[in-house]
Motif scaffolding. Structure first.
Motif, short mmCIF file in Angstrom:
data_model
loop_
_atom_site.label_atom_id
_atom_site.label_comp_id
_atom_site.label_asym_id
_atom_site.label_seq_id
_atom_site.Cartn_x
_atom_site.Cartn_y
_atom_site.Cartn_z
N UNK A 49 28.88 35.69 13.16
CA UNK A 49 29.38 35.24 14.46
C UNK A 49 30.35 34.06 14.36
N UNK A 50 30.31 33.35 13.26
CA UNK A 50 31.10 32.12 13.17
C UNK A 50 32.54 32.39 12.76
N UNK A 51 33.41 31.48 13.17
CA UNK A 51 34.81 31.53 12.77
C UNK A 51 35.02 30.78 11.46
N UNK A 52 34.05 29.93 11.11
CA UNK A 52 34.20 29.14 9.90
C UNK A 52 33.20 28.02 9.83
N UNK A 53 33.55 27.02 9.03
CA UNK A 53 32.63 25.91 8.78
C UNK A 53 33.40 24.59 8.74
N UNK A 54 32.73 23.56 9.21
CA UNK A 54 33.27 22.20 9.16
C UNK A 54 32.49 21.43 8.12
N UNK A 55 33.19 20.59 7.35
CA UNK A 55 32.50 19.73 6.39
C UNK A 55 33.32 18.46 6.20
N UNK A 56 32.66 17.44 5.65
CA UNK A 56 33.27 16.13 5.46
C UNK A 56 33.60 15.93 3.99
N UNK A 57 34.73 15.26 3.74
CA UNK A 57 35.10 14.96 2.35
C UNK A 57 35.37 13.48 2.16
N UNK A 58 35.12 13.03 0.94
CA UNK A 58 35.38 11.65 0.53
C UNK A 58 35.95 11.67 -0.88
N UNK A 59 36.57 10.56 -1.26
CA UNK A 59 37.18 10.44 -2.58
C UNK A 59 36.33 9.50 -3.44
N UNK A 60 35.98 9.95 -4.66
CA UNK A 60 35.19 9.11 -5.56
C UNK A 60 36.10 8.12 -6.29
N UNK A 61 35.48 7.21 -7.00
CA UNK A 61 36.24 6.21 -7.75
C UNK A 61 37.18 6.86 -8.76
N UNK A 62 36.74 7.95 -9.38
CA UNK A 62 37.56 8.64 -10.38
C UNK A 62 38.41 9.77 -9.76
N UNK A 63 38.63 9.68 -8.45
CA UNK A 63 39.58 10.52 -7.72
C UNK A 63 39.17 11.99 -7.59
N UNK A 64 37.89 12.26 -7.51
CA UNK A 64 37.39 13.61 -7.23
C UNK A 64 37.08 13.67 -5.73
N UNK A 65 37.41 14.80 -5.12
CA UNK A 65 37.11 14.98 -3.70
C UNK A 65 35.76 15.67 -3.60
N UNK A 66 34.82 15.00 -2.94
CA UNK A 66 33.46 15.50 -2.81
C UNK A 66 33.10 15.67 -1.34
N UNK A 67 32.11 16.52 -1.09
CA UNK A 67 31.62 16.73 0.27
C UNK A 67 30.49 15.76 0.56
N UNK A 68 30.69 14.94 1.57
CA UNK A 68 29.64 14.02 2.02
C UNK A 68 30.05 13.42 3.36
N UNK A 69 29.11 13.42 4.28
CA UNK A 69 29.36 12.76 5.56
C UNK A 69 29.20 11.26 5.42
N UNK A 70 28.19 10.85 4.70
CA UNK A 70 27.88 9.43 4.56
C UNK A 70 28.68 8.80 3.43
N UNK A 71 28.97 7.52 3.59
CA UNK A 71 29.73 6.81 2.56
C UNK A 71 28.85 6.36 1.41
N UNK A 72 27.53 6.40 1.61
CA UNK A 72 26.57 6.01 0.57
C UNK A 72 25.76 7.21 0.10
N UNK A 73 25.54 7.26 -1.20
CA UNK A 73 24.61 8.24 -1.78
C UNK A 73 23.71 7.46 -2.73
#
Length: 161
Positions: A49-73
């Motif tokens: 039923x869905x058209x797609x998905x929403x997700x959040x991305x952030x950039x790590x210190x070594x410039x990798x793009x990761x999925x995370x809503x929160x700024x802390x892990x």
């Protein structure tokens, strides 16, 4: 003007279901599947039923793009921590891994920045240029949106010449 009617019959409900489309926020989660994880995103993309998905991305210190809503892990600030340290005890996945999923559905990418919008914008656009996907970008940081628009304009202009 929106009108509401008290009486709704079976046909009306069925019709609404036929025309209603949605985008799943941060994937489909469960007790064992965390939001913004590879498995939650893949499960959301399988939803008929869905058209797609929403997700959040952030950039790590070594410039990798990761999925995370929160700024802390695990008390680590993502932007100040290398990817290898972040994934030791976490479900964290990279944007590349998500974009490798075979689908024509929408990826609504919410860009989370921390004053690094130019570096993040360059890395993100270089990554996205490697994929032919149905992509939508969003952010509360107007600077990165303006930067990406400029990036797209310059690239479109250089391709014409």
């Amino acid at each position: 003007m929106i009108k509401c009617y008290h009486k709704i019959n079976f046909f009306s409900i069925y019709f609404i279901k036929l025309i209603m489309k949605y985008i799943i926020h941060r994937g489909i989660t469960s007790k064992n599947i965390k939001e913004n994880s590879y498995h939650s995103i893949k499960k959301a993309l399988k939803d008929k039923e869905s058209m797609g998905v929403e997700f959040d991305i952030r950039l790590t210190k070594d410039k990798k793009i990761v999925l995370s809503h929160n700024s802390l892990i695990s008390l680590n600030v993502i932007e100040e921590t290398p990817y290898s340290d972040l994934i030791k005890n976490n479900y964290l996945t990279t944007l590349d891994k998500i974009l490798d999923i075979d689908t024509n559905k929408i990826f609504l990418i919410d860009i989370k920045t921390n004053n690094n919008y130019k570096v993040f914008g360059d890395i993100l656009m270089n990554t996205l240029n490697n994929y032919n996907k149905n992509l939508y970008l969003a952010s509360f940081d107007k600077n990165i949106i303006k930067y990406i628009k400029k990036f797209l304009f310059v690239n479109r202009k250089s391709k014409k010449n």
